[in-house]
Motif scaffolding. Structure first.
Motif, PDB file in Angstrom:
ATOM      1  N   ALA A 109       0.935  -1.206   0.003  1.00 35.22           N
ATOM      2  CA  ALA A 109      -0.015   0.106   0.142  1.00 35.22           C
ATOM      3  C   ALA A 109       0.782   1.214   0.068  1.00 35.22           C
ATOM      4  O   ALA A 109       1.778   1.110   0.698  1.00 35.22           O
ATOM      5  CB  ALA A 109      -0.972   0.061   1.287  1.00 35.22           C
ATOM      6  N   ALA A 110       0.400   2.104  -0.618  1.00 37.86           N
ATOM      7  CA  ALA A 110       1.207   3.449  -0.888  1.00 37.86           C
ATOM      8  C   ALA A 110       0.437   4.611  -1.247  1.00 37.86           C
ATOM      9  O   ALA A 110      -0.674   4.278  -1.673  1.00 37.86           O
ATOM     10  CB  ALA A 110       2.504   3.306  -2.083  1.00 37.86           C
ATOM     11  N   PRO A 111       0.597   5.907  -0.439  1.00 32.79           N
ATOM     12  CA  PRO A 111      -0.134   6.880  -1.254  1.00 32.79           C
ATOM     13  C   PRO A 111       0.187   7.367  -2.408  1.00 32.79           C
ATOM     14  O   PRO A 111       1.261   7.421  -2.924  1.00 32.79           O
ATOM     15  CB  PRO A 111       0.214   8.013  -0.133  1.00 32.79           C
ATOM     16  CG  PRO A 111       1.682   7.650   0.328  1.00 32.79           C
ATOM     17  CD  PRO A 111       1.822   6.080   0.443  1.00 32.79           C
ATOM     18  N   SER A 113      -0.248  10.395  -5.240  1.00 28.57           N
ATOM     19  CA  SER A 113      -0.838  11.725  -5.336  1.00 28.57           C
ATOM     20  C   SER A 113      -0.704  12.343  -6.728  1.00 28.57           C
ATOM     21  O   SER A 113       0.128  12.067  -7.625  1.00 28.57           O
ATOM     22  CB  SER A 113      -0.196  12.573  -4.441  1.00 28.57           C
ATOM     23  OG  SER A 113       1.129  12.843  -4.534  1.00 28.57           O
ATOM     24  N   GLU A 118      -4.646  13.264  -3.083  1.00 25.21           N
ATOM     25  CA  GLU A 118      -3.716  12.043  -2.668  1.00 25.21           C
ATOM     26  C   GLU A 118      -4.653  11.168  -2.337  1.00 25.21           C
ATOM     27  O   GLU A 118      -5.843  11.194  -1.616  1.00 25.21           O
ATOM     28  CB  GLU A 118      -2.664  12.314  -1.567  1.00 25.21           C
ATOM     29  CG  GLU A 118      -1.979  11.624  -1.192  1.00 25.21           C
ATOM     30  CD  GLU A 118      -0.786  11.721  -0.067  1.00 25.21           C
ATOM     31  OE1 GLU A 118       0.347  12.066  -0.406  1.00 25.21           O
ATOM     32  OE2 GLU A 118      -1.181  11.358   0.924  1.00 25.21           O
ATOM     33  N   ARG A 119      -4.232   9.870  -2.416  1.00 25.17           N
ATOM     34  CA  ARG A 119      -5.300   8.528  -2.041  1.00 25.17           C
ATOM     35  C   ARG A 119      -4.243   7.353  -1.716  1.00 25.17           C
ATOM     36  O   ARG A 119      -3.327   7.243  -2.532  1.00 25.17           O
ATOM     37  CB  ARG A 119      -6.211   8.322  -3.291  1.00 25.17           C
ATOM     38  CG  ARG A 119      -7.166   7.275  -2.955  1.00 25.17           C
ATOM     39  CD  ARG A 119      -8.053   7.391  -4.333  1.00 25.17           C
ATOM     40  NE  ARG A 119      -9.048   6.444  -4.119  1.00 25.17           N
ATOM     41  CZ  ARG A 119     -10.231   6.451  -3.599  1.00 25.17           C
ATOM     42  NH1 ARG A 119     -10.507   7.450  -2.817  1.00 25.17           N
ATOM     43  NH2 ARG A 119     -11.280   5.480  -3.263  1.00 25.17           N
ATOM     44  N   GLU A 120      -4.566   6.791  -0.519  1.00 26.94           N
ATOM     45  CA  GLU A 120      -4.069   5.693  -0.170  1.00 26.94           C
ATOM     46  C   GLU A 120      -4.428   4.343  -1.141  1.00 26.94           C
ATOM     47  O   GLU A 120      -5.862   4.090  -0.925  1.00 26.94           O
ATOM     48  CB  GLU A 120      -4.029   5.507   1.526  1.00 26.94           C
ATOM     49  CG  GLU A 120      -3.376   4.354   1.869  1.00 26.94           C
ATOM     50  CD  GLU A 120      -1.787   4.630   2.352  1.00 26.94           C
ATOM     51  OE1 GLU A 120      -1.561   5.978   2.181  1.00 26.94           O
ATOM     52  OE2 GLU A 120      -1.037   3.545   2.386  1.00 26.94           O
ATOM     53  N   VAL A 121      -3.708   3.851  -1.870  1.00 28.21           N
ATOM     54  CA  VAL A 121      -4.160   2.565  -2.632  1.00 28.21           C
ATOM     55  C   VAL A 121      -3.157   1.663  -2.561  1.00 28.21           C
ATOM     56  O   VAL A 121      -2.062   1.410  -2.107  1.00 28.21           O
ATOM     57  CB  VAL A 121      -4.445   3.069  -4.108  1.00 28.21           C
ATOM     58  CG1 VAL A 121      -5.352   4.110  -4.440  1.00 28.21           C
ATOM     59  CG2 VAL A 121      -3.007   3.348  -4.680  1.00 28.21           C
ATOM     60  N   SER A 180       4.502   7.467  -3.236  1.00 29.11           N
ATOM     61  CA  SER A 180       5.064   7.589  -2.175  1.00 29.11           C
ATOM     62  C   SER A 180       6.348   8.358  -2.433  1.00 29.11           C
ATOM     63  O   SER A 180       5.926   9.629  -3.015  1.00 29.11           O
ATOM     64  CB  SER A 180       5.901   6.216  -1.850  1.00 29.11           C
ATOM     65  OG  SER A 180       6.093   6.252  -0.490  1.00 29.11           O
TER      66      SER A 180
END
Lengths: 401, 220
Positions: A109-111, A113, A118-121, A180
């Protein structure tokens, strides 16, 4: 007596006592319709699950590190930590002639943007062959480029939902997103496919496996999806994978190879059993309908006592009277069953409109079984009233006592 | 033609045994016109039922056309009823949901006679009983006299040799009653053996032979 005359007599009787006829048809129709609907639910669940599996592609083996079995009693002195699967292992497996293609999966998982958004996916690292192994499709752009497994490159493919969240309706192709602390160029967007096997491919970002490894600072692989050419090749491919890894891991069998067919057939068995039991429950309502037919036919015999006496006076033998009443209950059951099929199938159609993802489909055997059970309960439960009619004493019947 | 030898039929009513028929011997020749008279419960209807093979005697033999029909199986008795005996009832016993023509055709339908022949024979009978324009009416659309004529038509369509009529005028007014009796007598003139159960002395005396019954016994 000719068969058409017998039928006509039955239809006259059915038309002569309409309320009775409608009630019996309704009872039978509800019974048959519930068999159709309930078995459709069970069968639909089965088809739904197999579709979910086949969205993974066919003839797929899933290779995961570690072994799902207990070995040895004594704790090993040197420790027996399972070795990770690496991209080199993937490259080695690819050389097996029983393997058609394969795709490693690195997951984390990584942010992600783009500009202020920005979205954590979930970030999935893989190769170009994931596209065909996983049977994916794209809504725009292209998938990961064909290249050495171990080569990293700064490109990525966005999931459909992710693209909508970050870019709205503008095209993301050629734009750079930040994952990231890395940056990569968007080269494609997946098609809107919905959830498959609990994983929403619309919510992921896909990048080359080597890039994902350096992003998460690991050199292991989460899973390897291996596709064989055919059903027969799968066993060979599985053995090959095990052999290759054992050789590379100093003689240790430290991987687990699952075939999705094994999983699928387990689900298939469970859900087929479910369909049968739902069908069985629904068949009880057919039995109830049969008993209702018996009741109503007994009342009909009582109502038509004088008529039965007359038939006897006009020279009807017992056999003929049984035949006449049985024909009547058989006709009622058949017509009821047909109505039930109609109700059931249109019910399926209506449900299908409301739940388009779930396949409502009555299995063929259920349709046949419903009609056969309806007919046989009609005949079975029609027998008692028919015999009752045939055994009436002609004199008493005629006198209306 | 018809020969009854020592026929007995007893019913159990409560604890009592009732002699419906008590040692009845009877000879009836081809083409006779007989009325059976007697008070209620004297056994008139029982006699008619035994003659019509609707009831089985406990003792005795019944010969119809020379064969002992008491010994026949249920199926064969049904065949005899169909081929040789015609019934006319006090309450007509028409099937309410069938038209007059269908009611008349019923014995032929049950016997499996093909459609065309059936229709032809029904038309002939309707004509001879002046019911031609009543063929498509249901029983509830017909008068009492017409209903009884339909019932007679149904009885004669199989060309029986014996006609058994149980109070055929009992539910009719005088004029319709006479009309029905005339039809039955016409059939008798054409050769059918006619047995008529009646209360009505005036009608009973029109017969060529009168059988009186009392407590299950026959006095002719």
């Amino acid at each position: 007596m000719h068969i058409d005359d017998t039928l006509q007599f039955a239809f006259h009787a059915m038309r002569g006592y309409r309320t009775r006829t409608y009630l019996m048809l309704l009872a039978m129709a509800i019974g048959v319709a519930s068999v159709v609907l309930l078995t459709s639910l069970g069968e639909g669940a089965r088809i739904y699950v197999s579709q979910q599996f086949s969205s993974l592609g066919t003839h797929i083996l899933i290779v995961l590190p570690g072994r799902a079995e207990t070995t040895g009693g004594m704790p090993p002195i040197m420790g027996e930590t399972p070795r990770d699967l690496t991209l080199d292992d993937v490259a080695a497996i690819q050389r097996s002639r029983h393997v058609k293609q394969l795709a490693p999966i690195v997951l984390g998982a990584a942010p992600v943007s783009y500009q202020q958004l920005e979205r954590e996916v979930m970030v999935m690292g893989s190769t170009a062959s994931l596209y065909s192994v996983r049977q994916m499709s794209l809504s725009s752009g292209q998938f990961l480029p064909e290249q050495e497994i171990t080569r990293a490159s700064s490109v990525c493919v966005l999931g459909y939902t992710l693209k909508k969240e970050l870019f709205g309706s503008t095209s993301p192709l050629g734009k750079w997103v930040r994952v990231s602390e890395y940056r990569c160029r968007v080269i494609g967007v997946t098609a809107d496919e919905g959830v498959s096997l609990g994983m929403d491919l619309g919510e992921v970002l896909i990048m080359p496996a080597a890039s994902a490894q350096s992003l998460f600072n690991v050199n292991s692989v989460f899973r390897i999806l291996v596709e064989a050419d055919s059903q027969e090749e799968m066993a060979l491919a599985k053995q090959d994978v095990i052999d290759i890894i054992r050789e590379r891991h100093d003689g240790e069998d430290d991987i687990t190879v699952l075939s999705q067919d094994a999983l699928l057939s387990t689900f298939d068995r469970i859900l087929t059993a479910l369909t049968y039991s739902l069908g069985g429950i629904a068949a009880i309502s057919l039995l109830v309908a049969g008993i209702m037919i018996m009741n109503v036919m007994l009342v009909a015999v009582a109502q038509r006592t004088a008529e039965i006496g007359l038939l006897k006076a006009l020279g009807s033998p017992r056999r003929q009277i049984i035949m006449l009443f049985l024909t009547e209950s058989a006709c009622l059951s058949i017509i009821g069953a047909m109505l039930g099929l109609l109700f059931g199938l249109s019910g399926n159609w209506v449900l299908q409109q409301y739940f388009p993802d779930f396949p409502f489909q009555a299995p063929d055997w259920a349709l046949w079984a419903a009609v056969c059970i309806a007919l046989s309960t009609g005949l079975l439960f029609g027998m008692l009233p028919a015999r009752h009619a045939a055994n009436l004493d002609a004199v008493t019947a005629l006198s209306g006592r | 033609m018809i020969k009854l030898e020592h026929i007995a039929r007893t019913f159990k009513v409560g604890d009592e045994l009732v002699h419906g028929l008590d040692d009845v011997c009877l000879d009836i020749k081809d083409g006779e016109y007989i009325s059976i008279m007697g008070p209620s419960g004297s056994g008139k209807s029982t006699l008619l039922n035994v003659l019509g093979l609707l009831d089985k005697p406990d003792q005795g033999h019944y010969f119809l056309d020379g064969s002992n029909v008491t010994e026949l199986s249920e199926q064969n008795q049904a065949n005899v009823r169909r081929e040789k005996i015609g019934f006319v009832f006090q309450t007509f016993h028409l099937v309410p949901r069938l038209t007059a023509a269908e009611n008349i055709a019923l014995p032929l339908t049950l016997a499996g006679v093909p459609h065309e022949e059936r229709d032809q024979r029904v038309q002939d009978v309707l004509k001879s009983l002046s019911l031609t324009n009543r063929g498509h009416h249901r029983p509830d659309q017909l008068s009492g006299g017409q209903r009884q004529r339909v019932a007679i038509a149904r009885a004669v369509i199989t060309n029986p040799v014996v006609m058994l009529a149980d109070e055929p005028t009992g539910n009719l007014d005088h004029a319709s009653g006479i009309e029905v009796i005339n039809i039955l007598e016409d059939l008798n003139k054409n050769g059918i053996t006619l047995l008529l159960v009646t209360h009505d002395i005036e009608l009973g005396e029109r017969a060529h032979r009168i059988i009186h019954m009392m407590d299950g016994k026959v006095y002719s």
